[in-house]
Write a protein that holds these residues in place. Structure first.
Motif, mmCIF file in Angstrom:
data_model
loop_
_atom_site.group_PDB
_atom_site.id
_atom_site.type_symbol
_atom_site.label_atom_id
_atom_site.label_comp_id
_atom_site.label_asym_id
_atom_site.label_seq_id
_atom_site.Cartn_x
_atom_site.Cartn_y
_atom_site.Cartn_z
ATOM 1 N N VAL A 254 0.884 -1.158 0.000
ATOM 2 C CA VAL A 254 0.000 0.000 0.000
ATOM 3 C C VAL A 254 0.924 1.210 0.000
ATOM 4 C CG1 VAL A 254 -1.762 1.274 1.264
ATOM 5 C CG2 VAL A 254 -1.794 -1.233 1.267
ATOM 6 N N GLN B 134 -0.861 6.660 0.997
ATOM 7 C CA GLN B 134 -2.211 6.226 1.350
ATOM 8 C C GLN B 134 -2.305 5.757 2.802
ATOM 9 O OE1 GLN B 134 -3.640 3.382 -1.566
ATOM 10 N NE2 GLN B 134 -2.918 4.661 -3.259
ATOM 11 N N TRP B 135 -1.194 5.826 3.555
ATOM 12 C CA TRP B 135 -1.215 5.449 4.964
ATOM 13 C C TRP B 135 -1.841 6.572 5.779
ATOM 14 C CZ3 TRP B 135 4.357 3.327 6.255
ATOM 15 C CH2 TRP B 135 4.636 2.227 5.439
ATOM 16 N N ALA C 62 0.518 -0.071 6.287
ATOM 17 C CA ALA C 62 -0.938 0.065 6.314
ATOM 18 C C ALA C 62 -1.564 -1.029 7.160
ATOM 19 C CB ALA C 62 -1.491 0.020 4.893
#
Length: 138
Positions: free
Chosen positions: A20, A24-25, A112
């Protein structure tokens, strides 16, 4: 003792299992990742195996000698590239096996969902100094 560079790649090839992208964390996931890295380094400081380490910003430029005194500069590398160096750590350990063991532990940093990212790390020994000449051949 021998020094090794543990080179941390962001989304390098082969891809990490927990792929991921860091952008996007959540802020909590980023904080947990950074805390893991700091705790890892602190543990190595206690054993005397830590030399140095740094995270790198995703922005950068490519520069090279142009033969005329004005090095050309281009934008990049970019975070969207397949392989970006995210940071590094220098360790001073007793063996190559220990360097590999530590790289494996570092690869378990959370990403993530708090899951280990299983990222690939480059383990590179520092080039040993060439032998010195102690007597003149004349």
């Amino acid at each position: 003792m021998a020094k090794y560079l543990l080179l941390k790649h962001y989304r390098g090839a082969p891809e990490p299992v927990n792929n991921v992208p860091m952008d996007q964390w959540t802020p909590q996931e980023i904080s947990a990742h950074i805390q893991y890295m700091n705790d890892f380094a602190a543990g190595l400081e206690k054993t005397g195996e830590f030399v140095d380490g740094q995270a790198l910003a995703p922005e950068g430029q490519w520069v090279r000698y142009d033969g005329e005194g004005r090095p050309p500069v281009t934008d990049g590398p970019f975070a969207e590239t397949k392989d970006l160096i995210a940071g590094w750590m220098i360790i001073d350990v007793d063996s190559h096996e220990r360097a590999v063991e530590l790289a494996g532990e570092l690869s378990a940093a959370p990403g993530a969902g708090g899951k280990p990212i299983h990222e690939w790390l480059e383990v590179r020994p520092f080039l040993a100094a060439p032998p010195t000449v102690t007597e003149c051949p004349h």
